[in-house]
Write an enzyme that holds these catalytic residues in place. Sequence first.
Site, PDB file in Angstrom:
ATOM      1  N   HIS A 134       0.805  -1.228   0.000  1.00  0.00           N
ATOM      2  CA  HIS A 134       0.000   0.000   0.000  1.00  0.00           C
ATOM      3  C   HIS A 134       0.834   1.272   0.000  1.00  0.00           C
ATOM      4  CE1 HIS A 134      -4.022  -1.809   0.932  1.00  0.00           C
ATOM      5  NE2 HIS A 134      -3.289  -2.765   1.454  1.00  0.00           N
ATOM      6  N   LYS A 189      -8.186  13.968   4.936  1.00  0.00           N
ATOM      7  CA  LYS A 189      -7.339  12.764   4.900  1.00  0.00           C
ATOM      8  C   LYS A 189      -6.327  12.905   6.034  1.00  0.00           C
ATOM      9  CE  LYS A 189      -6.298  13.897   0.632  1.00  0.00           C
ATOM     10  NZ  LYS A 189      -6.024  12.866  -0.383  1.00  0.00           N
ATOM     11  N   ARG A 190      -5.580  11.855   6.348  1.00  0.00           N
ATOM     12  CA  ARG A 190      -4.554  11.966   7.390  1.00  0.00           C
ATOM     13  C   ARG A 190      -3.602  13.097   7.006  1.00  0.00           C
ATOM     14  NH1 ARG A 190      -4.071   7.866  11.436  1.00  0.00           N
ATOM     15  NH2 ARG A 190      -2.341   9.166  12.110  1.00  0.00           N
ATOM     16  N   LYS A 208       1.024  14.394   1.437  1.00  0.00           N
ATOM     17  CA  LYS A 208      -0.342  14.709   0.988  1.00  0.00           C
ATOM     18  C   LYS A 208      -0.498  16.226   0.788  1.00  0.00           C
ATOM     19  CE  LYS A 208      -2.166  10.662   3.479  1.00  0.00           C
ATOM     20  NZ  LYS A 208      -2.901   9.855   2.480  1.00  0.00           N
ATOM     21  N   THR A 243      -8.359   6.836  -1.670  1.00  0.00           N
ATOM     22  CA  THR A 243      -9.722   6.322  -1.846  1.00  0.00           C
ATOM     23  C   THR A 243     -10.732   7.436  -1.575  1.00  0.00           C
ATOM     24  OG1 THR A 243      -9.449   5.470   0.400  1.00  0.00           O
ATOM     25  CG2 THR A 243      -9.309   3.865  -1.397  1.00  0.00           C
ATOM     26  N   LYS A 289     -14.483   8.715  -3.361  1.00  0.00           N
ATOM     27  CA  LYS A 289     -15.724   9.025  -2.632  1.00  0.00           C
ATOM     28  C   LYS A 289     -16.230  10.422  -3.002  1.00  0.00           C
ATOM     29  CE  LYS A 289     -13.844   6.049   0.945  1.00  0.00           C
ATOM     30  NZ  LYS A 289     -12.939   6.000   2.125  1.00  0.00           N
TER      31      LYS A 289
HETATM   32  N1  LIG Z   1      -0.626   2.320   4.564  1.00  0.00           N
HETATM   33  N2  LIG Z   1      -0.991   2.735   3.665  1.00  0.00           N
HETATM   34  N3  LIG Z   1      -1.300   3.148   2.695  1.00  0.00           N
HETATM   35  C1  LIG Z   1      -2.444   3.804   2.199  1.00  0.00           C
HETATM   36  C2  LIG Z   1      -3.109   4.687   3.273  1.00  0.00           C
HETATM   37  N4  LIG Z   1      -2.257   5.609   3.825  1.00  0.00           N
HETATM   38  O1  LIG Z   1      -3.656   3.925   4.279  1.00  0.00           O
HETATM   39  O2  LIG Z   1      -3.349   2.767   1.795  1.00  0.00           O
HETATM   40  C3  LIG Z   1      -4.475   3.234   1.074  1.00  0.00           C
HETATM   41  C4  LIG Z   1      -5.302   2.013   0.718  1.00  0.00           C
HETATM   42  O3  LIG Z   1      -4.663   1.245  -0.245  1.00  0.00           O
HETATM   43  C5  LIG Z   1      -4.071   4.005  -0.190  1.00  0.00           C
HETATM   44  O4  LIG Z   1      -5.212   4.483  -0.831  1.00  0.00           O
HETATM   45  C6  LIG Z   1      -3.166   5.160   0.205  1.00  0.00           C
HETATM   46  O5  LIG Z   1      -2.716   5.778  -0.962  1.00  0.00           O
HETATM   47  C7  LIG Z   1      -1.972   4.625   1.011  1.00  0.00           C
HETATM   48  O6  LIG Z   1      -1.164   5.672   1.453  1.00  0.00           O
END
Ligand SMILES: [N-]=[N+]=N[C@]1([C@H](N)O)O[C@H](CO)[C@@H](O)[C@H](O)[C@H]1O
Length: 839
Positions: A374, A565-566, A571, A673, A677
Amino acid sequence: MNPPINEMMQSQIQIEDDRTGLSIETLRRAMADNLFYILGKYPAIANNKDYYMALAYTVRDRLLHRWLNTYEAYMKPEVKIVCYLSAEFLVGPHLANNLINLGIYDQIRQAVQESGLNLQELINTEEEPGLGNGGLGRLAACYMESLATLEVPAIGYGIRYEFGIFDQEIREGWQVEITDKWLQDGNPWEIIRPESEVYINFGGRTEPYQDDQGNYRVRWIPEYVVKGIAYDTPILGYKVNTANTLRLWKGEACESFNFQRFNVGDYYGAVDTKVYSENLTKVLYPNDEPVQGKELRLQQQYFFVSCALQDMIRIHLTESENLDNFGDKFAAQLNDTHPSIGVAELMRLLIDVHHYSWDQAWDITQKTFAYTNHTLLPEALEKWPLSIFGRLLPRHLEIIYEINRRFLDQVRMKYPGNNEKLSCLSLIDDRGEKYIRMANLATVGSHKVNGVAALHSELVKKTILRDFYEFWPEKFTNVTNGVTPRRWMVVSNPRLSELITSRIGDNWIKNLDELRRLEQFVDDGHFRYQWREVKWGVKQDLANYIEDKLGIKVSPDTLFDVQVKRIHEYKRQHLNVLQIITLYNRIKHNPNLDFTPRTCIFGGKAAPGYYMAKLIIKLINSVAEVVNKDPDVRDRLKVVFLPDYNVTLGQRVYPAADLSEQISTAGKEASGTGNMKFSLNGALTIGTYDGANIEIRQEVGEENFFLFGLKTEDIDQLRAKGYNPWDYYYNNPELKSTLDLISSGFFSHGDCELFRPLVDSLLHSDPFFLFADYQSYLECQDRVSQAYKDQEYWTKMSILNVARMGKFSSDRSIKEYCENIWYAKPVPIEMKDYVQADA
Ligand SMILES: [N-]=[N+]=N[C@]1([C@H](N)O)O[C@H](CO)[C@@H](O)[C@H](O)[C@H]1O
């Protein structure tokens, strides 16, 4: 004397109707009964939380048949079960989603109303289980819902943290973390499964021995053992009989009280194993990406993975003689490297406990596991010091050495004499302090490895796992992320969903490609009017929420520009702030400037130890304080930071956005994601050529997407020829005056030191290339402002965005996993009455 049979059956059926009936009268009575018999309350002394619980139990009664029928159906040997192993499941609040997926929302709303209550108020009282940090955890939840909706047998295995992601309060502009006591009022959606207990070893040593048949074996003599107890939560599919299971594990002491210790007055000693065991699953590590190599984190990972694999073996052996076909019965997905210790644990269970040969065990292991990466962020790639790993998991270290020895033998065969290859591919990083590379272990132990968006999967093959890709090209694939339209459209945005259904029917909810049929209405002026009315109404709701929570007045007539987002430097929330300060400067320099009024809304948690992210939150709130009360601005620019961003708040925010900010440095956001949305709720995206933004732009059309910034290859070239942020600072007056305004203390009551770390980081290194993208971003935002002036044009783009987002349903992602990785098929559930059911 027992009543005659049919009377008993009659009363049984009566009871049955009371617990599954859907007539308004039955539902009302059921709620009243649950309030009295479960909550021990009567209306005069009941509050909304009590009514919420009473309603939750009423709804739970009406899904249990599905759940138990599904469970029973999966126990057949021929049924393949997908096991999603994830340290995080960000499921969000259950009630509204379960009402929609059961198809009983309207009946329940009427029954609640006729009980003198308001359903939305009861829905809002639910405390969401914050068992995840961000995208990775929420993706796991969307995938579990899609697996059920597609009737694919599945179990989600994770950790039942007593405290989830912290609640965020903002005090004087700063984030403050509050313990998340999500369980304090009880959780009606879970059922404890004492019979599922398993035992997990930690520490100690290993000992070779010969068994009675003279076979050489190894036993593990642990230093301590913890009991794992499962708590099951039903995951309903949308309007199907399937209810899959989310099985979350809690640590408990094998012996919760040691009397001997107590008797000698050692009161702490009497409970220390209890404290130790329960600490294991006490709290979620609040880091999204950067790993913390803390021993407790590895203990948590090993704990839930061993619980899961022992549980899967138990299920398999209830219907099969042996574990030969374990890899046919189960497809286990590793959600990032957090559960990757599973590769060594399955080997241990197969060899040491079930006495399989190494090769047999290895075949079963590789067949069972697949791994999803991820992130490319180096600081997020887990590696465990041998010191910690060997002390905690001595047997697994031996097994990993053996896996590595056999693997490197293969590597030597393919690349004779190439030590560079050996050290790159090795599971052990033995430069300096030795580490176990968990991504390497996951890749070697899996039959498939995938990234989460097309660009990301290519970058995985070109960078972090390049050597593995060259060694096993057939192992690597891509599955672009998706989101469930049930929670993120039907539950979150009922007005838009009803408008869509009014034009194309409701098949789109289960077949999102049907949204494409909306294109035929893009030139229908009335439909565009209705579209704007829906968006305006939802924006008004969010404006009311903002005024209620923060006392800030914002107008739904302004452009709602949203970034939730976080908080993380890649980001680039701080690039968005630079843009806002620049717009503010423009207004200050020319108050009569032709300006498209804008409300800039932020939300997101920063990892408690991530100072720069916390400083960014402070900067956003400091800029808001000045801009929002500046008379020259005349409410044309407002800045809002929404505290405690989570799934529940996301359900409020995504439907209310006009503009979705997806502005990460190219190559850094694996997928995203939230971008999906927003777009599915009619927001237009301003974004970089990164992650799933690229595929969203491909689907919705370049003309309906506001693209800006450098691409990964441009960034690589810039980095290669030497990137000097000062050049941009001196050559771009707007950028310079924006930075200088921050440095001057203008947003910090004259304190020039407060934001110096942020300004210095940008001027001296700017590792995420904010300055390089600043001008392109500003110009793109000007295009946005221009476009928004023409509301008919904007609405057309908004409709086309929704119409062309079918690809980003998590149903599509799950179908790809089933076909290319899990080889799993739907198993429709026949409803059998455990007792006479008339649901
Ligand atoms: N760990 N991790 N990764 C992430 C998110 N931060 O949770 O997973 C998400 C789910 O795959 C991604 O959409 C996102 O880009 C990626 O940074």
